[in-house]
Design a protein around this motif. Structure first.
Motif, PDB file in Angstrom:
ATOM      1  N   GLY A  88       0.791  -1.222   0.000  1.00  0.00           N
ATOM      2  CA  GLY A  88       0.000   0.000   0.000  1.00  0.00           C
ATOM      3  C   GLY A  88       0.822   1.269   0.000  1.00  0.00           C
ATOM      4  N   MET A  89       2.134   1.141  -0.155  1.00  0.00           N
ATOM      5  CA  MET A  89       3.022   2.306  -0.121  1.00  0.00           C
ATOM      6  C   MET A  89       3.389   2.739  -1.531  1.00  0.00           C
ATOM      7  N   THR A  90       3.570   4.054  -1.698  1.00  0.00           N
ATOM      8  CA  THR A  90       4.046   4.566  -2.977  1.00  0.00           C
ATOM      9  C   THR A  90       5.520   4.219  -3.156  1.00  0.00           C
ATOM     10  N   ALA A  91       5.989   4.345  -4.376  1.00  0.00           N
ATOM     11  CA  ALA A  91       7.407   4.072  -4.652  1.00  0.00           C
ATOM     12  C   ALA A  91       8.303   4.974  -3.814  1.00  0.00           C
ATOM     13  N   LEU A  92       7.892   6.236  -3.622  1.00  0.00           N
ATOM     14  CA  LEU A  92       8.718   7.166  -2.853  1.00  0.00           C
ATOM     15  C   LEU A  92       8.818   6.743  -1.395  1.00  0.00           C
ATOM     16  N   VAL A  93       7.673   6.482  -0.758  1.00  0.00           N
ATOM     17  CA  VAL A  93       7.688   6.121   0.667  1.00  0.00           C
ATOM     18  C   VAL A  93       8.409   4.793   0.873  1.00  0.00           C
ATOM     19  N   LEU A  94       8.154   3.810  -0.010  1.00  0.00           N
ATOM     20  CA  LEU A  94       8.843   2.526   0.118  1.00  0.00           C
ATOM     21  C   LEU A  94      10.342   2.699  -0.115  1.00  0.00           C
ATOM     22  N   ALA A  95      10.718   3.530  -1.088  1.00  0.00           N
ATOM     23  CA  ALA A  95      12.145   3.764  -1.347  1.00  0.00           C
ATOM     24  C   ALA A  95      12.823   4.387  -0.136  1.00  0.00           C
ATOM     25  N   ILE A  96      12.170   5.371   0.475  1.00  0.00           N
ATOM     26  CA  ILE A  96      12.772   6.016   1.645  1.00  0.00           C
ATOM     27  C   ILE A  96      12.910   5.009   2.781  1.00  0.00           C
ATOM     28  N   THR A  97      11.909   4.159   2.973  1.00  0.00           N
ATOM     29  CA  THR A  97      11.966   3.150   4.026  1.00  0.00           C
ATOM     30  C   THR A  97      13.106   2.166   3.775  1.00  0.00           C
ATOM     31  N   VAL A  98      13.171   1.630   2.547  1.00  0.00           N
ATOM     32  CA  VAL A  98      14.234   0.681   2.194  1.00  0.00           C
ATOM     33  C   VAL A  98      15.603   1.351   2.261  1.00  0.00           C
ATOM     34  N   ASP A  99      15.685   2.571   1.737  1.00  0.00           N
ATOM     35  CA  ASP A  99      16.952   3.304   1.742  1.00  0.00           C
ATOM     36  C   ASP A  99      17.489   3.476   3.148  1.00  0.00           C
ATOM     37  N   ARG A 100      16.623   3.904   4.061  1.00  0.00           N
ATOM     38  CA  ARG A 100      17.082   4.174   5.430  1.00  0.00           C
ATOM     39  C   ARG A 100      17.453   2.884   6.136  1.00  0.00           C
TER      40      ARG A 100
END
Length: 446
Positions: free
Chosen positions: A272-284
């Motif tokens: 349910g997450m956008t690419a941006l929010v998921l990317a920030i989560t994975v990135d961090r």
């Protein structure tokens, strides 16, 4: 256990070093949002204050500059009086930084309050990293990596609730609520920290020391900041840190604008997450995990070798991201790989600073090296935003990142490694003769 001279903490109140490590990790997790959640706030701030992206990104640059450029002074105080008091001050400032930013109604007000948060974050960052350097000479890369990793991974645990609160309540309310949370957590963590007593060494240190020296270039003397800055190796380290910090700070500050430019920011990709929010989560998450991982690797293969391998990988990851950034899944995966290859600078560079210039002034010395991040931020924040505005594309920014990664990787292997080895040999001769000025004089730079 003898008290260290000038210490404000009685030996009976110094807790186990592993408990201190955990407390430092928690404090670092609490301040991570000031830097790594920033990209979520840029567009709402633009809309509310009616200013350009370049103007907003000067906030990020000011934050990083104050977080880094004052660390040598804050580190000096930590070295003199210990980390507990300094982290207490930092707790108040990181709380006020976000609370004040929530109430700011002008861009100058935002600059001021976010800058206050930057000063506080620098005190927390320098204090916790310095404490890990001093308490863990036997596991320096790993334990500094765990502490620095918390600064990277902290946002991964909070990015979803922050993003949700931003949508429901707006950025100002989000700043205020999370500012209070961050300040309270850092204040509680500070109560556990204290520097080691004078002359303290870990259990079985003599046996461990010989094994460490076989893998890592380790100075035989403690150097003051002035002595460190007379060493040619310091300037090689500093230039490398600027180049390598640039790439990761670009992605940190510009990920939201980049995602918007390539139209992947609002694409739902998983959970349910956008690419941006998921990317920030994975990135961090990967930005946190990389620091203890590469710290551990560097404990076993040497700091310079680890830097070389990591940043060849980083250059490959950035090149792949440049080719595939318009695809949401690849955007998430490759931005994560960029952070996994990049975040280790915050374990490898403090470790190599402690190795080459000693324990006594480790917090201050790394504080000086850490200012390189402030230099890099000027290029990564408004500099990258300006280049994008001029060209209408992020391509040149990506290529600048790739070049910096490759140049610094080869500098580590071909320049820093032999230079550090010669410097360590000089310090061993100086320690044997009692002539502590010899390392500098041997190269004619005293």
């Amino acid at each position: 256990m003898a008290a260290s001279s000038g210490s404000l903490i009685h030996p009976s109140r110094i807790v186990n070093r592993w408990a201190q490590l955990i407390a430092g990790i928690v404090a670092m997790m609490a301040i991570a949002n000031l830097q790594y959640a920033w990209t979520l706030f840029t567009k709402p701030i633009q809309a509310h204050l009616h200013v350009s992206l370049v103007a907003v990104q000067w906030t990020f640059t000011l934050f990083v500059a104050l977080e880094t450029w004052l660390v040598p002074f804050e580190g000096y105080l930590v070295d003199k009086i210990g980390p507990r008091f300094m982290l207490g001050i930092g707790a108040v400032m990181v709380g006020l930084g976000w609370v004040g930013s929530g109430y700011a109604e002008t861009i100058n007000g935002l600059y001021f309050w976010y800058g206050v948060g930057g000063v506080g974050a620098g005190a927390v960052y320098g204090g916790t990293i310095g404490n890990a350097l001093k308490w863990f000479p036997d596991h320096r890369g790993l334990c500094v990596g765990l502490t620095a990793g918390a600064f990277g991974i902290g946002t991964a645990t909070t990015i979803a609730p922050i993003a949700a609160m931003l949508k429901v309540s707006g950025y100002q309310h989000t700043f205020i609520v999370w500012g209070i949370i961050q300040g309270v957590v850092v204040m509680a963590s500070s109560l556990f920290l204290a520097r080691p007593p004078e002359g303290w060494t870990p259990p079985n240190w003599k046996a461990k020391e010989a094994k460490i020296k076989a893998k890592v270039n380790t100075s035989a003397i403690d150097m003051t900041p002035a002595q460190m800055m007379r060493e040619p190796s310091f300037y090689v380290i500093y230039v490398m840190m600027v180049m390598l910090a640039f790439g990761g700070l670009v992605v940190t500050a510009q990920l939201n604008p980049m995602a918007s430019s390539y139209h992947v920011d609002n694409v739902i990709v998983a959970f349910g997450m956008t690419a941006l929010v998921l990317a920030i989560t994975v990135d961090r998450l990967l930005n946190g995990l990389t620091r203890p991982f590469w710290g551990w690797v560097s404990d076993n293969i040497g700091r310079e070798n680890a830097i070389f391998v990591a940043f060849i990988l980083e250059a490959i990851a950035v090149f792949a991201l440049l080719q595939l950034i318009g695809h949401p899944v690849w955007f998430v995966a490759l931005s994560g790989l960029c952070f996994f290859a990049w975040g280790n600078i915050f374990s490898l560079f403090p470790s190599i600073t402690g190795d080459l210039y000693g324990n006594k002034w480790a917090t201050t010395n790394y504080g000086v090296v850490y200012t390189a991040k402030g230099v890099a931020a000027a290029f990564a924040g408004p500099g990258a935003a300006w280049l994008f505005a001029k060209t209408g594309s992020w391509n040149k920014v990506f290529w600048a990142m790739i070049v910096c990664d490759l140049v610094a990787a080869f500098m580590a292997l071909l320049w820093l490694k032999p230079l550090a080895h010669r410097m360590v040999q000089d310090t061993e001769r100086a320690a044997a003769t009692g002539n502590l000025g010899a390392p500098m004089k041997a190269r004619g730079v005293a």
